[in-house]
Scaffold this active site. Sequence first.
Site, PDB file in Angstrom:
ATOM      1  N   SER A 141       0.824  -1.220   0.000  1.00 16.04           N
ATOM      2  CA  SER A 141       0.000   0.000   0.000  1.00 16.04           C
ATOM      3  C   SER A 141       0.856   1.267   0.000  1.00 16.04           C
ATOM      4  CB  SER A 141      -0.991  -0.003   1.167  1.00 16.04           C
ATOM      5  OG  SER A 141      -0.337   0.155   2.396  1.00 16.04           O
ATOM      6  N   MET A 181      10.502  -6.900   4.168  1.00 13.48           N
ATOM      7  CA  MET A 181      10.655  -7.524   5.479  1.00 13.48           C
ATOM      8  C   MET A 181      11.907  -8.393   5.595  1.00 13.48           C
ATOM      9  SD  MET A 181       8.142  -6.164   6.954  1.00 13.48           S
ATOM     10  CE  MET A 181       7.992  -7.055   8.496  1.00 13.48           C
ATOM     11  N   HIS A 233       8.995   3.336   8.504  1.00 11.84           N
ATOM     12  CA  HIS A 233       8.856   2.474   9.677  1.00 11.84           C
ATOM     13  C   HIS A 233       7.642   2.945  10.479  1.00 11.84           C
ATOM     14  CE1 HIS A 233      10.162  -0.245  12.814  1.00 11.84           C
ATOM     15  NE2 HIS A 233       9.884   0.696  13.680  1.00 11.84           N
ATOM     16  N   ALA A 266      -1.491   7.667   7.740  1.00  9.15           N
ATOM     17  CA  ALA A 266      -0.469   8.726   7.857  1.00  9.15           C
ATOM     18  C   ALA A 266       0.761   8.377   7.011  1.00  9.15           C
ATOM     19  CB  ALA A 266      -0.084   8.908   9.322  1.00  9.15           C
ATOM     20  N   GLU A 267       1.103   7.089   6.952  1.00 12.09           N
ATOM     21  CA  GLU A 267       2.244   6.660   6.132  1.00 12.09           C
ATOM     22  C   GLU A 267       2.034   7.038   4.671  1.00 12.09           C
ATOM     23  OE1 GLU A 267       3.704   2.601   6.691  1.00 12.09           O
ATOM     24  OE2 GLU A 267       2.673   2.506   8.610  1.00 12.09           O
TER      25      GLU A 267
HETATM   26  C1  GRF Z   1       3.996  -0.487   6.736  1.00 12.22           C
HETATM   27  O1  GRF Z   1       3.367  -0.312   7.971  1.00 12.22           O
HETATM   28  C2  GRF Z   1       5.421  -0.022   6.787  1.00 12.22           C
HETATM   29  O2  GRF Z   1       5.618   1.070   7.630  1.00 12.22           O
HETATM   30  C3  GRF Z   1       6.125  -1.228   7.355  1.00 12.22           C
HETATM   31  O3  GRF Z   1       5.493  -2.324   6.770  1.00 12.22           O
HETATM   32  C4  GRF Z   1       4.160  -1.967   6.405  1.00 12.22           C
HETATM   33  C5  GRF Z   1       4.035  -2.231   4.949  1.00 12.22           C
HETATM   34  O4  GRF Z   1       2.728  -2.064   4.464  1.00 12.22           O
HETATM   35  N1  GRF Z   1       7.547  -1.155   7.103  1.00 12.22           N
HETATM   36  P1  GRF Z   1       2.448  -1.959   2.909  1.00 12.22           P
HETATM   37  O5  GRF Z   1       3.058  -3.203   2.262  1.00 12.22           O
HETATM   38  O6  GRF Z   1       3.092  -0.712   2.400  1.00 12.22           O
HETATM   39  O7  GRF Z   1       0.968  -1.940   2.783  1.00 12.22           O
END
Ligand code: GRF
Length: 195
Positions: free
Chosen positions: A17, A94, A113, A177-178
Amino acid sequence: MSEARVKVGVLISGRGSNMKALIEAAGAADYPAQIVAVVCNKPGAEGLNIASDLGVFAVAIDHGLFAEREGHERAMDAVLRDAGVQVIAMAGFMRVLTPWFIEAWAGRMINIHPSLLPLYPGLNTHARAIDAGDAEAGCTVHEVTLGVDEGPVLGQARVPVLAGDDAASLAARVLEAEHALYPAALAAFCERFRQ
Ligand code: GRF
């Protein structure tokens, strides 16, 4: 004067996402970067389809096929360099990277993060924020350096922790927020590389 847009490669492991938010932001003509490649270590990950549907070159490089971590990274590195990538944005990738890869991309790789670093590096950030009784949580975009989740902070966004939150409800609020923070932070970072 027209400045070249910085070519960005995104590393993902799953849902993608944040990657989607970056691709969509880069659709704006005045965005300083373009997303030229998405690399995922898990074949079949949802993010790969999202990237392809949005017209971005996306490839799975299965880490399970490599005896050593660095071999997997060398394969990713080759794909990224072939695509002309100048800056890497990690978005839910990851895997802990080796010093070889981090040094190869030193000063040109960023990560998002889901905590207000230096609080809660590593995993389970939302549950840890709730358990600590924190009144606010958030996310951080930082440069990637040798220490996990330790590099210089490029930007943060804060959200409240609400009564009754569990890790999932807080994660959803932080994720929103990300999606705003990461495109803005990537744009600011890429300005450093524009010619
Ligand atoms: C997000 O919360 C990011 O901050 C963390 O892993 C999650 C990834 O989510 N590192 P997505 O794959 O971007 O939906």
